[in-house]
Design a protein around this motif. Structure first.
Motif, PDB file in Angstrom:
ATOM      1  N   ASN A 375       0.785  -1.269   0.065  1.00 38.56           N
ATOM      2  CA  ASN A 375      -0.084  -0.136  -0.178  1.00 38.56           C
ATOM      3  C   ASN A 375       0.689   1.273   0.097  1.00 38.56           C
ATOM      4  O   ASN A 375       1.372   1.775   1.211  1.00 38.56           O
ATOM      5  N   ARG A 376       0.925   1.877  -1.358  1.00 39.45           N
ATOM      6  CA  ARG A 376       1.945   3.042  -1.273  1.00 39.45           C
ATOM      7  C   ARG A 376       0.934   4.327  -0.806  1.00 39.45           C
ATOM      8  O   ARG A 376       1.521   5.496  -1.111  1.00 39.45           O
ATOM      9  N   THR A 377      -0.293   4.256  -0.394  1.00 39.63           N
ATOM     10  CA  THR A 377      -1.022   5.512  -0.316  1.00 39.63           C
ATOM     11  C   THR A 377      -1.080   5.857   1.142  1.00 39.63           C
ATOM     12  O   THR A 377      -0.284   5.161   1.955  1.00 39.63           O
ATOM     13  N   GLY A 378      -1.691   6.944   1.478  1.00 40.50           N
ATOM     14  CA  GLY A 378      -1.730   7.299   2.816  1.00 40.50           C
ATOM     15  C   GLY A 378      -2.815   7.028   3.454  1.00 40.50           C
ATOM     16  O   GLY A 378      -2.917   7.552   4.888  1.00 40.50           O
ATOM     17  N   SER A 379      -3.569   5.961   3.073  1.00 44.25           N
ATOM     18  CA  SER A 379      -4.632   5.444   3.971  1.00 44.25           C
ATOM     19  C   SER A 379      -4.523   3.848   4.087  1.00 44.25           C
ATOM     20  O   SER A 379      -4.285   3.451   2.922  1.00 44.25           O
ATOM     21  N   ALA A 380      -5.003   3.311   5.031  1.00 45.84           N
ATOM     22  CA  ALA A 380      -5.296   1.708   5.084  1.00 45.84           C
ATOM     23  C   ALA A 380      -6.254   1.353   4.028  1.00 45.84           C
ATOM     24  O   ALA A 380      -7.175   2.063   3.619  1.00 45.84           O
ATOM     25  N   ALA A 381      -5.864   0.460   3.300  1.00 49.47           N
ATOM     26  CA  ALA A 381      -6.978  -0.097   2.203  1.00 49.47           C
ATOM     27  C   ALA A 381      -6.974  -1.693   2.223  1.00 49.47           C
ATOM     28  O   ALA A 381      -5.813  -2.173   2.346  1.00 49.47           O
ATOM     29  N   ASN A 382      -7.725  -2.205   1.701  1.00 52.39           N
ATOM     30  CA  ASN A 382      -7.856  -3.536   1.287  1.00 52.39           C
ATOM     31  C   ASN A 382      -7.043  -3.884   0.048  1.00 52.39           C
ATOM     32  O   ASN A 382      -7.341  -3.221  -0.851  1.00 52.39           O
ATOM     33  N   ILE A 383      -6.508  -5.130  -0.078  1.00 55.86           N
ATOM     34  CA  ILE A 383      -5.766  -5.471  -1.164  1.00 55.86           C
ATOM     35  C   ILE A 383      -5.961  -7.010  -1.450  1.00 55.86           C
ATOM     36  O   ILE A 383      -5.971  -7.619  -0.452  1.00 55.86           O
ATOM     37  N   THR A 384      -6.325  -7.046  -2.829  1.00 54.98           N
ATOM     38  CA  THR A 384      -6.424  -8.548  -2.966  1.00 54.98           C
ATOM     39  C   THR A 384      -5.681  -9.081  -3.875  1.00 54.98           C
ATOM     40  O   THR A 384      -5.124  -8.585  -4.713  1.00 54.98           O
ATOM     41  N   VAL A 385      -5.100 -10.607  -3.482  1.00 56.71           N
ATOM     42  CA  VAL A 385      -4.204 -11.140  -4.359  1.00 56.71           C
ATOM     43  C   VAL A 385      -5.204 -12.178  -4.908  1.00 56.71           C
ATOM     44  O   VAL A 385      -5.767 -13.126  -4.435  1.00 56.71           O
ATOM     45  N   ARG A 386      -5.002 -12.467  -6.470  1.00 53.70           N
ATOM     46  CA  ARG A 386      -5.822 -13.631  -6.872  1.00 53.70           C
ATOM     47  C   ARG A 386      -4.663 -14.612  -7.402  1.00 53.70           C
ATOM     48  O   ARG A 386      -3.651 -14.429  -7.964  1.00 53.70           O
ATOM     49  N   TRP A 387      -5.169 -15.974  -7.104  1.00 52.76           N
ATOM     50  CA  TRP A 387      -4.211 -17.135  -7.420  1.00 52.76           C
ATOM     51  C   TRP A 387      -3.899 -16.947  -8.758  1.00 52.76           C
ATOM     52  O   TRP A 387      -2.739 -17.218  -9.236  1.00 52.76           O
ATOM     53  N   ALA A 388      -4.984 -16.705  -9.727  1.00 55.88           N
ATOM     54  CA  ALA A 388      -4.461 -17.115 -11.098  1.00 55.88           C
ATOM     55  C   ALA A 388      -3.445 -16.074 -11.739  1.00 55.88           C
ATOM     56  O   ALA A 388      -2.809 -16.395 -12.618  1.00 55.88           O
ATOM     57  N   ASP A 389      -3.332 -14.709 -11.062  1.00 51.06           N
ATOM     58  CA  ASP A 389      -2.448 -13.714 -11.242  1.00 51.06           C
ATOM     59  C   ASP A 389      -1.138 -14.267 -11.306  1.00 51.06           C
ATOM     60  O   ASP A 389       0.102 -13.898 -11.711  1.00 51.06           O
ATOM     61  N   LEU A 390      -0.728 -15.415 -10.090  1.00 54.07           N
ATOM     62  CA  LEU A 390       0.493 -15.657  -9.756  1.00 54.07           C
ATOM     63  C   LEU A 390       0.929 -16.981 -10.681  1.00 54.07           C
ATOM     64  O   LEU A 390       2.083 -17.405 -10.304  1.00 54.07           O
ATOM     65  N   GLY A 391       0.155 -17.447 -11.347  1.00 52.55           N
ATOM     66  CA  GLY A 391       0.381 -18.667 -12.057  1.00 52.55           C
ATOM     67  C   GLY A 391      -0.148 -19.964 -11.428  1.00 52.55           C
ATOM     68  O   GLY A 391       0.268 -20.869 -11.664  1.00 52.55           O
ATOM     69  N   SER A 410      -7.396 -21.169   4.587  1.00 49.97           N
ATOM     70  CA  SER A 410      -7.548 -21.498   3.255  1.00 49.97           C
ATOM     71  C   SER A 410      -8.416 -20.798   2.329  1.00 49.97           C
ATOM     72  O   SER A 410      -9.517 -20.680   2.936  1.00 49.97           O
ATOM     73  N   HIS A 411      -8.002 -20.415   1.078  1.00 47.63           N
ATOM     74  CA  HIS A 411      -9.081 -19.384   0.284  1.00 47.63           C
ATOM     75  C   HIS A 411      -9.015 -19.991  -0.878  1.00 47.63           C
ATOM     76  O   HIS A 411      -8.118 -20.184  -1.755  1.00 47.63           O
ATOM     77  N   ALA A 412     -10.210 -20.093  -1.581  1.00 46.19           N
ATOM     78  CA  ALA A 412     -10.298 -20.326  -3.128  1.00 46.19           C
ATOM     79  C   ALA A 412     -10.229 -19.054  -3.763  1.00 46.19           C
ATOM     80  O   ALA A 412     -10.656 -17.969  -3.382  1.00 46.19           O
ATOM     81  N   THR A 413      -9.536 -19.151  -4.960  1.00 44.11           N
ATOM     82  CA  THR A 413      -9.619 -17.880  -5.875  1.00 44.11           C
ATOM     83  C   THR A 413      -8.575 -17.049  -5.447  1.00 44.11           C
ATOM     84  O   THR A 413      -7.647 -16.345  -6.312  1.00 44.11           O
ATOM     85  N   SER A 414      -8.757 -16.462  -4.249  1.00 42.30           N
ATOM     86  CA  SER A 414      -8.271 -14.937  -3.933  1.00 42.30           C
ATOM     87  C   SER A 414      -8.124 -14.821  -2.373  1.00 42.30           C
ATOM     88  O   SER A 414      -8.421 -15.659  -1.641  1.00 42.30           O
ATOM     89  N   TYR A 415      -7.285 -13.853  -1.960  1.00 39.72           N
ATOM     90  CA  TYR A 415      -7.116 -13.669  -0.396  1.00 39.72           C
ATOM     91  C   TYR A 415      -7.118 -12.044  -0.400  1.00 39.72           C
ATOM     92  O   TYR A 415      -6.580 -11.526  -1.166  1.00 39.72           O
ATOM     93  N   THR A 416      -7.917 -11.567   0.554  1.00 35.48           N
ATOM     94  CA  THR A 416      -8.080 -10.027   0.593  1.00 35.48           C
ATOM     95  C   THR A 416      -7.839  -9.679   2.274  1.00 35.48           C
ATOM     96  O   THR A 416      -8.369 -10.405   3.058  1.00 35.48           O
ATOM     97  N   THR A 417      -6.914  -8.832   2.496  1.00 36.50           N
ATOM     98  CA  THR A 417      -6.750  -8.454   3.896  1.00 36.50           C
ATOM     99  C   THR A 417      -6.428  -6.767   3.670  1.00 36.50           C
ATOM    100  O   THR A 417      -5.862  -6.180   2.791  1.00 36.50           O
TER     101      THR A 417
END
Length: 668
Positions: A375-391, A410-417
């Motif tokens: 997170n390069r911004t000045g506020s907290a934010a949710n960010i999602t990683v998708r498994w498909a983007d990683l190969g 364990s999470h299907a498809t993606s993970y957000t925090t």
């Protein structure tokens, strides 16, 4: 049996033998282990990730500059070496004790040999190297490629000392360092810059001198090239140096550590095709534990350098550091990401919202990734990683937080925090590897060419190379994709000429057919390359921007990152400097963080089209029209190959839309 016949025979029985092996031993248990005897009978397996071999990890240690600058002597170095051991940092992997600028005052004897001040170094430099070795550590030293070192041009805590460079004494000084017992040398560029030396030619000359010195002494020196990225070393340094700086100093004398340079050095170090098999992009020494660095910022710094697979050279005063700083520097799961034996670099795989970024690093094993949510911004934010983007496949994957060392389920498809402002969350992910394509060598060549290596989209790909090296030392060969730069690859011993393993590289492939060519390196026995397996990292996918008149691609010359570089036409090769991502915000992004930009918000004919840090400005937004033109949203002018030229090097500009072919483009 001839080699050609043997290859044909082994390929006929490979599938049957591999099936037996799978049933007998379970393929999932074979990660980085020797194969069973039955596997050796098949001789030449297809490239699979389960036969990976570990490569030399990025160096870890301590360097004197960020805390002591020129004020170093035997007492300072002994104190820091002692503290590396007593603090547990040495056990965590910090092995190098590197003397930076200031150790030598520039005197030579009549034969040109270095003479040191024995008031500073009682017993000379061999004595301090011996002391470092007595602690179970390794010793590093500093020099300059020119006649003068940086301390001459930029003195800090000691007066300027002339003649502290190695120019004119390359092999002599390297032999001296080796005979003193040093293991590592950092070669700066202040003198080289002032003299106008050529970076590539000079550092390759130094690398050759190092080899010649080693032939005399029987010792090796790790070579750290420090020309600050000014000569684009990611294009040529791999396999000549062991690591090379990609940017200017992250911290200057009397400067307070800051995010701006930390972020800049991280971004400029992301040159994934150059980093592999024990060779590393170097974003500079760590600032962890320095005055002005909070615990959160220290963790962020470590996260950035770890996902990049960067050398970890601590620069704090180890003897006085806090327990908190020590624990940040020695977190085992964070270090495991950095030191992963596959030796690859993390790459950006998503930025759905500006400055909320996802980076993925392919780890050793199968289905293993490190992920940094940044997170390069000045506020907290949710960010999602998708498994498909990683190969990985979208199937359920397990997630673990590297800093807290806790499982996140364990999470299907993606993970957000949620990620705090100007911070990062570092994760490891265990999922299911997506499918790839294997290309077998059908020739007798030790270093073959693989034609028609196909990709469904342009982007960064994971390439596993199956090879055999029956020697006792690493062998080298080059790899080149289509018309891109070639890179030296190190192939560690596999145990025998019929035992096959894989090493991995990240390569940039064009959409469609690509040629992957291996070639022998002069002076090195070539490994026996048998196959390559290619797998996408879909989050890096983009498109080439092909000119309608020229058939050539929009290109950034020589893979440069410098803001203000004007885009040009060049032969399409699939390189990262020719792969653009079209974002939902209307940008055309190259390298993951540079936008195609109308220079200085220009709105007149002839305005240069350049690359610049993505800012969200209207001058960086483009509209793709049904007639094949691309108009800049600020000016309404068309992207144009200047003077309707079609040759390599033709510069790209803005011009009034006229419907001509030099203003028509295909994103493919």
């Amino acid at each position: 049996m001839s080699r050609t016949v043997a290859r044909s025979w082994t390929r006929r029985i490979t599938a049957r033998l591999l099936a037996v092996v799978l049933l007998a031993v379970g393929l999932a248990t074979l990660d980085r282990q020797e194969p069973p005897a039955s596997a050796a009978l098949s001789a030449e397996p297809a490239a699979v990730s389960t036969s990976q071999i570990g490569v030399t990890p990025p160096p870890m240690g301590w360097a004197s500059w960020n805390s002591f600058f020129s004020s170093i002597d035997h007492n300072v170095i002994k104190q820091q070496a002692d503290a590396l051991v007593s603090s547990g940092m040495a056990d965590a992997g910090y092995k190098y004790v590197n003397l930076d600028d200031g150790w030598w005052q520039g005197q030579r004897d009549a034969n040109g040999n270095i003479v040191v001040d024995e008031d500073l170094w009682p017993g000379g430099m061999k004595a301090i190297a011996d002391y470092i070795h007595s602690k179970g550590l390794k010793a590093g030293i500093y020099t300059d490629a020119g006649k003068q070192g940086c301390g001459y041009y930029f003195p800090t805590t000691r007066p300027a000392a002339p003649n502290t460079g190695m120019e004119g004494h390359y092999q002599q000084d390297l032999e001296t360092f080796q005979r003193w017992g040093f293991d590592y040398v950092k070669i700066d560029w202040c003198g080289g810059r002032e003299e106008g030396l050529n970076q590539e030619a000079t550092y390759k000359q130094i690398a050759a001198a190092n080899e010649a010195a080693s032939a005399e002494t029987g010792r090796k020196l790790v070579l750290s090239f420090c020309e600050w990225g000014t000569g684009l070393p990611w294009n040529w340094a791999t396999g000549h140096g062991d690591l090379w700086r990609t940017s200017h100093d992250v911290l200057l004398h009397q400067e307070t550590p800051g995010l701006t340079k930390m972020y800049r050095n991280f971004d400029e170090a992301l040159q994934p095709a150059a980093q592999h098999t024990g060779y590393y992009n170097d974003p500079d020494m760590l600032m962890v534990g320095l005055n002005g660095m909070t615990a959160a910022r220290n963790r962020l710094h470590m996260s950035l350098w770890s996902i990049a697979g960067a050398p970890l050279l601590a620069g704090n005063n180890v003897a006085t550091m806090t327990t908190e700083t020590r624990d940040i520097l020695t977190n085992p799961e964070v270090l495991a990401v950095n030191q992963d034996p596959r030796g690859l670099q993390g790459v950006k795989v998503a930025e759905d919202t500006r400055n909320l970024q996802v980076y993925g690093k392919v780890l050793s094993g199968t289905g293993k990734r490190a992920v940094m949510l940044f997170n390069r911004t000045g506020s907290a934010a949710n960010i999602t990683v998708r498994w498909a983007d990683l190969g990985l496949t979208p199937a359920s994957a397990s997630v673990r937080n590297a800093w807290t060392r806790t499982n996140a389920g364990s999470h299907a498809t993606s993970y957000t925090t949620s990620v705090p402002a100007n911070d990062a969350v570092l994760l490891t992910v265990s999922g299911t590897e997506a499918s790839g394509s294997t290309y077998e060598d059908t020739t007798t060549a030790a270093t073959p060419t693989f034609g028609n290596v196909t990709a469904g989209a342009a982007g960064t790909k994971l390439v596993d190379i199956t090879y055999a090296n029956g020697g006792s030392t690493a062998r080298k060969a080059t790899i080149q994709v289509s018309g891109q730069y070639s890179y030296r690859v190190a192939f560690p011993p596999t145990g025998s000429a019929t035992t096959y393993r894989t090493v991995s590289v990240l390569a940039h492939l064009a959409k469609g057919a690509n040629t992957v060519k291996f070639a022998a390196v002069s002076g090195s026995t070539a490994p026996d390359v048998d196959a390559v397996r290619v797998q996408g990292i879909p989050g890096t996918n983009g498109a080439a921007l092909v000119g309608g008149a020229s058939g050539r691609c929009a290109d950034v010359d020589k893979n440069t990152y410098i803001n203000g570089t004007q885009a040009q036409l060049w032969d399409c090769s699939g390189g990262r400097n020719e792969t653009f991502t079209q974002t939902s915000r209307g940008e055309l992004v190259v390298y993951g963080n540079k936008c195609l930009d109308a220079d200085n918000n220009g709105t007149t004919n002839g305005t240069k089209v350049i690359i610049w840090d993505c800012t969200g400005g209207t001058n960086q937004k483009w509209t793709a029209n049904s007639n094949g033109t691309l108009t800049n949203n600020l000016s309404g002018l068309c992207l144009d190959a200047s003077n309707a030229a079609t040759a390599n090097g033709t510069k790209l500009i803005l011009w009034t839309c006229n419907g001509q072919a030099n203003q028509r483009w295909t994103l493919t």
